[in-house]
Design a protein around this motif. Structure first.
Motif, PDB file in Angstrom:
ATOM      1  N   PRO A  87     -19.415  -3.311  -4.655  1.00 21.59           N
ATOM      2  CA  PRO A  87     -20.638  -3.333  -3.846  1.00 21.59           C
ATOM      3  C   PRO A  87     -21.766  -2.601  -4.575  1.00 21.59           C
ATOM      4  O   PRO A  87     -21.527  -1.843  -5.520  1.00 21.59           O
ATOM      5  CB  PRO A  87     -20.232  -2.590  -2.567  1.00 21.59           C
ATOM      6  CG  PRO A  87     -18.739  -2.597  -2.550  1.00 21.59           C
ATOM      7  CD  PRO A  87     -18.302  -2.620  -3.980  1.00 21.59           C
ATOM      8  N   SER A 130     -21.109   3.078  -0.287  1.00 25.79           N
ATOM      9  CA  SER A 130     -21.137   2.921   1.171  1.00 25.79           C
ATOM     10  C   SER A 130     -20.780   1.505   1.595  1.00 25.79           C
ATOM     11  O   SER A 130     -20.456   1.267   2.764  1.00 25.79           O
ATOM     12  CB  SER A 130     -22.524   3.286   1.716  1.00 25.79           C
ATOM     13  OG  SER A 130     -23.526   2.458   1.126  1.00 25.79           O
ATOM     14  N   GLY A 131     -20.795   0.563   0.640  1.00 26.38           N
ATOM     15  CA  GLY A 131     -20.442  -0.814   0.969  1.00 26.38           C
ATOM     16  C   GLY A 131     -18.960  -1.095   0.945  1.00 26.38           C
ATOM     17  O   GLY A 131     -18.529  -2.209   1.253  1.00 26.38           O
ATOM     18  N   LEU A 132     -18.154  -0.100   0.622  1.00 27.10           N
ATOM     19  CA  LEU A 132     -16.705  -0.281   0.617  1.00 27.10           C
ATOM     20  C   LEU A 132     -16.155  -0.362   2.031  1.00 27.10           C
ATOM     21  O   LEU A 132     -16.687   0.254   2.960  1.00 27.10           O
ATOM     22  CB  LEU A 132     -16.032   0.884  -0.112  1.00 27.10           C
ATOM     23  CG  LEU A 132     -16.247   0.963  -1.630  1.00 27.10           C
ATOM     24  CD1 LEU A 132     -15.821   2.332  -2.146  1.00 27.10           C
ATOM     25  CD2 LEU A 132     -15.475  -0.144  -2.344  1.00 27.10           C
ATOM     26  N   SER A 133     -15.067  -1.080   2.182  1.00 27.40           N
ATOM     27  CA  SER A 133     -14.396  -1.162   3.478  1.00 27.40           C
ATOM     28  C   SER A 133     -13.783   0.184   3.837  1.00 27.40           C
ATOM     29  O   SER A 133     -13.248   0.893   2.975  1.00 27.40           O
ATOM     30  CB  SER A 133     -13.298  -2.228   3.431  1.00 27.40           C
ATOM     31  OG  SER A 133     -12.438  -2.112   4.542  1.00 27.40           O
ATOM     32  N   ALA A 134     -13.821   0.513   5.106  1.00 27.41           N
ATOM     33  CA  ALA A 134     -13.206   1.760   5.575  1.00 27.41           C
ATOM     34  C   ALA A 134     -11.688   1.714   5.471  1.00 27.41           C
ATOM     35  O   ALA A 134     -11.028   2.761   5.505  1.00 27.41           O
ATOM     36  CB  ALA A 134     -13.619   2.026   7.030  1.00 27.41           C
ATOM     37  N   ALA A 135     -11.122   0.510   5.303  1.00 27.45           N
ATOM     38  CA  ALA A 135      -9.663   0.376   5.273  1.00 27.45           C
ATOM     39  C   ALA A 135      -9.041   1.087   4.080  1.00 27.45           C
ATOM     40  O   ALA A 135      -7.854   1.434   4.111  1.00 27.45           O
ATOM     41  CB  ALA A 135      -9.275  -1.103   5.253  1.00 27.45           C
ATOM     42  N   GLY A 136      -9.816   1.313   3.029  1.00 24.97           N
ATOM     43  CA  GLY A 136      -9.255   1.954   1.849  1.00 24.97           C
ATOM     44  C   GLY A 136      -9.478   3.452   1.787  1.00 24.97           C
ATOM     45  O   GLY A 136      -9.055   4.100   0.820  1.00 24.97           O
ATOM     46  N   GLN A 137     -10.102   4.024   2.803  1.00 20.80           N
ATOM     47  CA  GLN A 137     -10.451   5.441   2.730  1.00 20.80           C
ATOM     48  C   GLN A 137      -9.232   6.349   2.675  1.00 20.80           C
ATOM     49  O   GLN A 137      -9.256   7.402   2.029  1.00 20.80           O
ATOM     50  CB  GLN A 137     -11.344   5.814   3.914  1.00 20.80           C
ATOM     51  CG  GLN A 137     -12.794   5.416   3.727  1.00 20.80           C
ATOM     52  CD  GLN A 137     -13.405   6.050   2.484  1.00 20.80           C
ATOM     53  OE1 GLN A 137     -13.487   7.263   2.368  1.00 20.80           O
ATOM     54  NE2 GLN A 137     -13.807   5.207   1.528  1.00 20.80           N
ATOM     55  N   GLU A 172       0.814  -1.211   0.000  1.00 24.31           N
ATOM     56  CA  GLU A 172       0.000   0.000   0.000  1.00 24.31           C
ATOM     57  C   GLU A 172       0.849   1.262   0.000  1.00 24.31           C
ATOM     58  O   GLU A 172       0.536   2.238  -0.695  1.00 24.31           O
ATOM     59  CB  GLU A 172      -0.951  -0.010   1.193  1.00 24.31           C
ATOM     60  CG  GLU A 172      -2.024  -1.087   1.089  1.00 24.31           C
ATOM     61  CD  GLU A 172      -3.047  -1.012   2.202  1.00 24.31           C
ATOM     62  OE1 GLU A 172      -2.933  -0.091   3.048  1.00 24.31           O
ATOM     63  OE2 GLU A 172      -3.960  -1.852   2.223  1.00 24.31           O
ATOM     64  N   PHE A 191      -7.301  -1.724  -3.452  1.00 28.51           N
ATOM     65  CA  PHE A 191      -7.717  -3.098  -3.737  1.00 28.51           C
ATOM     66  C   PHE A 191      -6.485  -3.922  -4.089  1.00 28.51           C
ATOM     67  O   PHE A 191      -5.514  -3.424  -4.650  1.00 28.51           O
ATOM     68  CB  PHE A 191      -8.668  -3.134  -4.942  1.00 28.51           C
ATOM     69  CG  PHE A 191     -10.105  -2.847  -4.632  1.00 28.51           C
ATOM     70  CD1 PHE A 191     -10.497  -2.238  -3.461  1.00 28.51           C
ATOM     71  CD2 PHE A 191     -11.092  -3.175  -5.559  1.00 28.51           C
ATOM     72  CE1 PHE A 191     -11.823  -1.958  -3.197  1.00 28.51           C
ATOM     73  CE2 PHE A 191     -12.424  -2.909  -5.317  1.00 28.51           C
ATOM     74  CZ  PHE A 191     -12.802  -2.302  -4.136  1.00 28.51           C
ATOM     75  N   GLN A 236      -8.781   2.602  -3.680  1.00 30.76           N
ATOM     76  CA  GLN A 236      -9.133   2.019  -2.379  1.00 30.76           C
ATOM     77  C   GLN A 236      -8.092   0.993  -1.934  1.00 30.76           C
ATOM     78  O   GLN A 236      -8.310   0.273  -0.968  1.00 30.76           O
ATOM     79  CB  GLN A 236     -10.503   1.341  -2.462  1.00 30.76           C
ATOM     80  CG  GLN A 236     -11.674   2.281  -2.712  1.00 30.76           C
ATOM     81  CD  GLN A 236     -12.095   3.037  -1.472  1.00 30.76           C
ATOM     82  OE1 GLN A 236     -11.738   2.675  -0.340  1.00 30.76           O
ATOM     83  NE2 GLN A 236     -12.878   4.092  -1.664  1.00 30.76           N
TER      84      GLN A 236
END
Length: 432
Positions: free
Chosen positions: A347, A351-358, A301, A328, A326
């Motif tokens: 998704p 809003s269905g995305l993981s917060a980890a990629g914000q 990352e 991925f 994000q």
């Protein structure tokens, strides 16, 4: 505005394209369509909305990212992955129909998003009616490179693309093929597209595009044509083909390889090559797409964050592959289904995305915002000011003397700084 005036902003660029940042999506994967349908299985669930409609919630997401262009992978009727076309004039039933395309095109237009389509004109799928008619002896024979006829024939009886019997190569010397390409490109530009990615352009004689594109531009002088070219003389291909741009695979490779191997000398060399290309055309730049392993899987990352910095601070027309913003992950393999990991379903809603990629999304917003404030970056040259591997610093320099400074460091952990006059420094590193 004349077509000539429209290209003053940068060689080979309509005015609108000089400020474009693309968000690239592979529709069959992103919408969850069956890429390799089971024989006889329904392609669309009874009563379900067309899958192209599933992209609607993601248009505002793309705009909020900072993109002003949506680049779609194949959307035309095909047998499996979209690149084995069976009808260039029909939307793939797995994705919808003409009405679904029209809705998407209007939604893009309403948001100021240019729309780029994927034109597969090097080859067609083995089930394409033109090929079947050619094999039966029709006048379509001249559209293909037929070979090995007779009972003792070995192989499918036609030239294949890179050994895939499911892909029949078109005969690009044929006037019928030239006319087909003109009709296909013009048809969808008429319906709302702004640009075309020309798939496998590296396998097509440049003279073919030189016969096709000027005819298309007669009615669409603002259209932008970008060819998929992996190796070769990029400037020469652009000049001979009349395409506006080609994919800058040299830069893609240098970015991830330099980070992966802690060898910024490779990036230094490639940036000088990139400067030379900018003398002739404006390259299509990227650090991820539907055909390659995800950048976060290649370099982690933090390394992917540095790759994004390079992408957004060098000359070119950049594109962000959906999910890279994000962080991925996904690895491409040379097996059946080997692209699936890098072409995942999205998704239903952002809003269905993981917060980890914000954090990566916000970084892309910051970098694209920087590019918006400095639109001269589309033609910027890079001047390396310091190289002490694994640290490299360069200035992006505009044609009128504009300048911003970038520093990249790989150790002890990947880190970057971007400094523009009058702005707070943008410090880039992965969250700990």
């Amino acid at each position: 505005m004349s077509s000539e005036q429209s290209r003053i902003s940068a060689p080979g660029l309509p005015t609108w394209a000089s400020t474009c940042v693309w968000w690239q999506v592979y529709p069959l994967g992103a919408t969850g369509a069956p890429v390799r349908p089971e024989p006889g299985a329904p392609l669309v669930e009874p009563g379900a909305a067309p899958r192209l409609d599933r992209l609607e919630p993601w248009l505002d997401y793309a705009v909020e990212l900072g993109a002003n262009g949506l680049s779609l992978g194949p959307i035309f009727a095909s047998s499996t992955h979209g690149y084995d076309t069976t009808d260039h004039f029909r939307i793939d039933p797995r994705l919808g129909d003409d009405a679904a395309f029209d809705r998407l095109a209007r939604s893009c237009q309403d948001r100021g998003l240019a729309l780029m389509l994927d034109g597969v004109l090097n080859h067609v799928g083995a089930q394409h009616p033109l090929l079947r008619a050619a094999l039966e002896g029709g006048h379509e024979r001249e559209m293909f490179r037929l070979e090995g006829a007779g009972q003792d024939a070995v192989g499918p009886g036609y030239a294949t693309f890179e050994g895939h019997e499911s892909l029949a190569v078109l005969n690009h010397d044929s006037q019928q093929v030239v006319d087909l390409a003109v009709r296909v490109l013009s048809h969808w530009l008429d319906r709302g597209a702004s640009a075309w990615r020309l798939d496998a352009a590296y396998a097509v004689p440049p003279a073919f595009w030189a016969r096709v594109l000027p005819r298309v531009r007669e009615n669409h002088p603002q259209a932008w044509f970008m060819g998929e070219v992996i190796h070769g003389d990029y400037p020469g291909i652009v000049t001979e083909s009349t395409m506006d741009s080609v994919t800058q695979y040299e830069l893609w490779k240098a970015v991830w390889s330099s980070v992966n191997d802690a060898n910024l000398y490779e990036l230094d060399w490639c940036l000088s090559r990139h400067n030379e290309m900018l003398e002739t055309f404006t390259p299509a730049t990227f650090v991820g797409n539907h055909d390659v392993t995800r950048i976060a899987s290649r370099v982690g990352e933090a390394g992917a964050a540095l790759a994004a910095v390079v992408l957004m601070t060098v000359g070119g027309v950049p594109s962000v592959y959906y999910g890279d913003e994000q962080a991925f992950r996904g690895v491409k393999t040379e097996t059946l289904g080997g692209d699936d990991e890098v072409r995942p379903a999205l998704p239903e809603q952002p809003s269905g995305l993981s917060a980890a990629g914000q954090w990566m999304y916000r970084l892309h917003q910051d970098l694209i915002g920087l590019r918006r404030r400095h639109p001269w970056l589309v033609r910027a040259r890079t001047e390396v000011t310091s190289l002490d591997n694994p640290v490299l610093a360069y200035d992006a320099v505009g044609q009128d003397g504009q300048r911003l400074s970038v520093s990249l460091a790989l150790e002890p952990a990947p880190r970057a700084e971007v400094r523009a006059p009058g702005e707070e420094a943008l410090v880039v590193e992965a969250p700990r």
